[in-house]
Design an enzyme around this catalytic site. Structure first.
Site, short mmCIF file in Angstrom:
data_model
loop_
_atom_site.label_atom_id
_atom_site.label_comp_id
_atom_site.label_asym_id
_atom_site.label_seq_id
_atom_site.Cartn_x
_atom_site.Cartn_y
_atom_site.Cartn_z
N LYS A 97 -54.86 -27.21 -34.42
CA LYS A 97 -56.23 -27.38 -34.88
C LYS A 97 -56.30 -27.46 -36.41
O LYS A 97 -55.42 -26.98 -37.11
CB LYS A 97 -57.10 -26.25 -34.35
CG LYS A 97 -56.73 -24.87 -34.84
CD LYS A 97 -57.56 -23.79 -34.15
CE LYS A 97 -59.03 -23.97 -34.45
NZ LYS A 97 -59.85 -22.89 -33.84
N ALA B 174 -69.26 -30.68 -32.91
CA ALA B 174 -69.56 -30.41 -34.32
C ALA B 174 -69.07 -28.99 -34.62
O ALA B 174 -69.79 -28.17 -35.16
CB ALA B 174 -71.05 -30.54 -34.58
N GLY C 227 -66.87 -27.94 -36.71
CA GLY C 227 -66.89 -27.66 -38.15
C GLY C 227 -65.62 -27.04 -38.69
O GLY C 227 -65.66 -26.25 -39.64
N LEU C 228 -64.47 -27.40 -38.10
CA LEU C 228 -63.17 -26.96 -38.60
C LEU C 228 -63.04 -25.44 -38.70
O LEU C 228 -62.53 -24.89 -39.67
CB LEU C 228 -62.88 -27.59 -39.99
CG LEU C 228 -62.85 -29.12 -40.03
CD1 LEU C 228 -62.78 -29.61 -41.47
CD2 LEU C 228 -61.67 -29.65 -39.23
N ASN D 14 -52.70 -30.14 -38.73
CA ASN D 14 -53.76 -31.00 -39.24
C ASN D 14 -54.38 -30.32 -40.46
O ASN D 14 -54.81 -29.17 -40.38
CB ASN D 14 -54.81 -31.22 -38.14
CG ASN D 14 -55.97 -32.09 -38.60
OD1 ASN D 14 -56.87 -31.64 -39.30
ND2 ASN D 14 -55.95 -33.35 -38.20
N CYS E 36 -63.09 -35.69 -43.97
CA CYS E 36 -63.86 -34.56 -44.49
C CYS E 36 -64.73 -35.00 -45.67
O CYS E 36 -64.35 -35.88 -46.44
CB CYS E 36 -62.91 -33.46 -44.97
SG CYS E 36 -61.86 -32.83 -43.67
N LYS F 107 -54.87 -39.38 -40.83
CA LYS F 107 -55.80 -39.67 -39.75
C LYS F 107 -57.02 -40.41 -40.28
O LYS F 107 -57.71 -39.92 -41.18
CB LYS F 107 -56.23 -38.37 -39.06
CG LYS F 107 -57.00 -38.58 -37.77
CD LYS F 107 -57.16 -37.26 -37.02
CE LYS F 107 -57.75 -37.46 -35.64
NZ LYS F 107 -57.83 -36.18 -34.89
N THR G 150 -59.61 -35.41 -25.67
CA THR G 150 -60.63 -34.94 -24.72
C THR G 150 -60.08 -34.73 -23.31
O THR G 150 -60.49 -33.79 -22.61
CB THR G 150 -61.80 -35.95 -24.68
OG1 THR G 150 -62.35 -36.06 -26.00
CG2 THR G 150 -62.89 -35.53 -23.73
#
Length: 303
Positions: free
Chosen positions: A45, A70, A72-73, A99, A130, A165, A266
């Site tokens: 993640k 969403a 939000g990291l 990542n 970002c 990415k 997904t």
């Protein structure tokens, strides 16, 4: 049995199947479902320099043939990762890739430099979708100049395989891909999520707390496939394809379009064993069609 080995820069993978960041945790969460060493690479993640709480709930919503998120990291920061998470995952027998996200170039550089010192992390994936806080919130990856600048800065401090990415929310993704290549990227991965929204008609309100979010899942596949095909023709570095890959057939289509490897996102929420099934499906496809190596089908689409 065909040879499934692929190379992304100096990164050597036992097969072309990777997991997309944010959909597979740190890998260990899936160990009860599959032998995670059978995956070519796990992208953990999103990791930032400092701790992030993420966005308020609700921050996920199901859509026809997909989902919006969403989150939000949300993460505890790179120092926590290096001290507490890395020791737990460093001996997993596959490529553990981090990542990296940030809101300023200096954040990206410092985070990448810390990860560079972690011996068993052979690569990072740079998330340039970002918002750049110093440029009024515009994402780094929506202009060629912004993309090249952040990639070049990270390249100066990061010495291992650098994957960038790409955001699909741009006018010409090939321009951004070339900028990443010029900045020193070893590979590009695409696509990140598409910007979308969902509405609750009864309440007359957006469902997500942030109003808009990133759309992923089967519905985005035709767009992702088109962009991978375009980028593969525009750059000389390897392309990693993702966006709506739900089974082995989808994966093969992305490779025929020019992807050297693929990521599954997904679909992990639907079937936690999908990565292994896709690797097996690719192998079966190669054997049925008489290919000796998976590399033979990369870019083999007849147009």
């Amino acid at each position: 049995m065909a040879d499934l080995n692929v190379n992304i820069g100096e990164l050597q993978m036992k097969n072309p199947v990777m997991t997309a960041s944010g959909t597979f945790g740190y890998g260990e969460e899936f160990a009860d479902f599959i032998d995670i060493s059978r995956i070519g690479g796990i992208i953990v993640k999103g990791t930032t320099l400092h701790k992030r709480e993420g966005n308020p709930y609700p921050r996920m919503a199901e859509t026809p043939s997909g989902m919006l998120n969403a989150v939000g990291l949300q993460n505890k920061g790179v120092h926590y990762f290096a001290e507490h998470i890395y020791p737990r995952i460093k001996n997993i027998k596959t490529n553990m890739i981090v990542n990296v996200s940030g809101s300023a170039i200096e954040d990206y550089m410092e985070t990448a430099a810390i990860i560079n010192e972690l011996v068993n992390i052979p690569a990072i994936e740079l998330n340039i979708s970002c918002p750049n806080v110093k440029q009024g919130g515009m994402a780094f990856g929506v202009t060629a100049k912004g993309a090249e600048e952040v990639v070049k800065a990270v390249r100066s401090v990061y010495k291992k395989t650098l994957i960038v990415k790409l955001s699909p929310n741009v006018t010409d993704i090939t321009e951004i891909a070339r900028a990443a290549e010029n900045g020193g990227a070893d590979s590009v991965s695409l696509i990140n999520t598409l910007l979308g929204m969902v509405v609750d008609a009864e309440r007359r309100r957006p469902i997500l707390s942030t109003v808009t979010g990133g759309m992923s899942g089967a519905a985005v596949k035709p767009i992702a496939l088109r962009m991978v095909w375009q980028v593969a023709k525009a750059v000389k570095i390897p392309v990693i394809g993702l966006g709506g890959i739900m089974n082995w057939k989808d994966a093969v289509e992305f490779m025929l379009a020019g992807a050297s490897a693929i990521q599954i996102g997904t679909a992990n929420f639907i079937d936690p064993a999908i990565t292994v099934k896709v690797a097996e499906g690719i192998d079966d496809y190669l054997n049925r069609h008489g290919y000796k190596s998976v590399k033979e089908i990369v870019g083999a689409l007849e147009v």
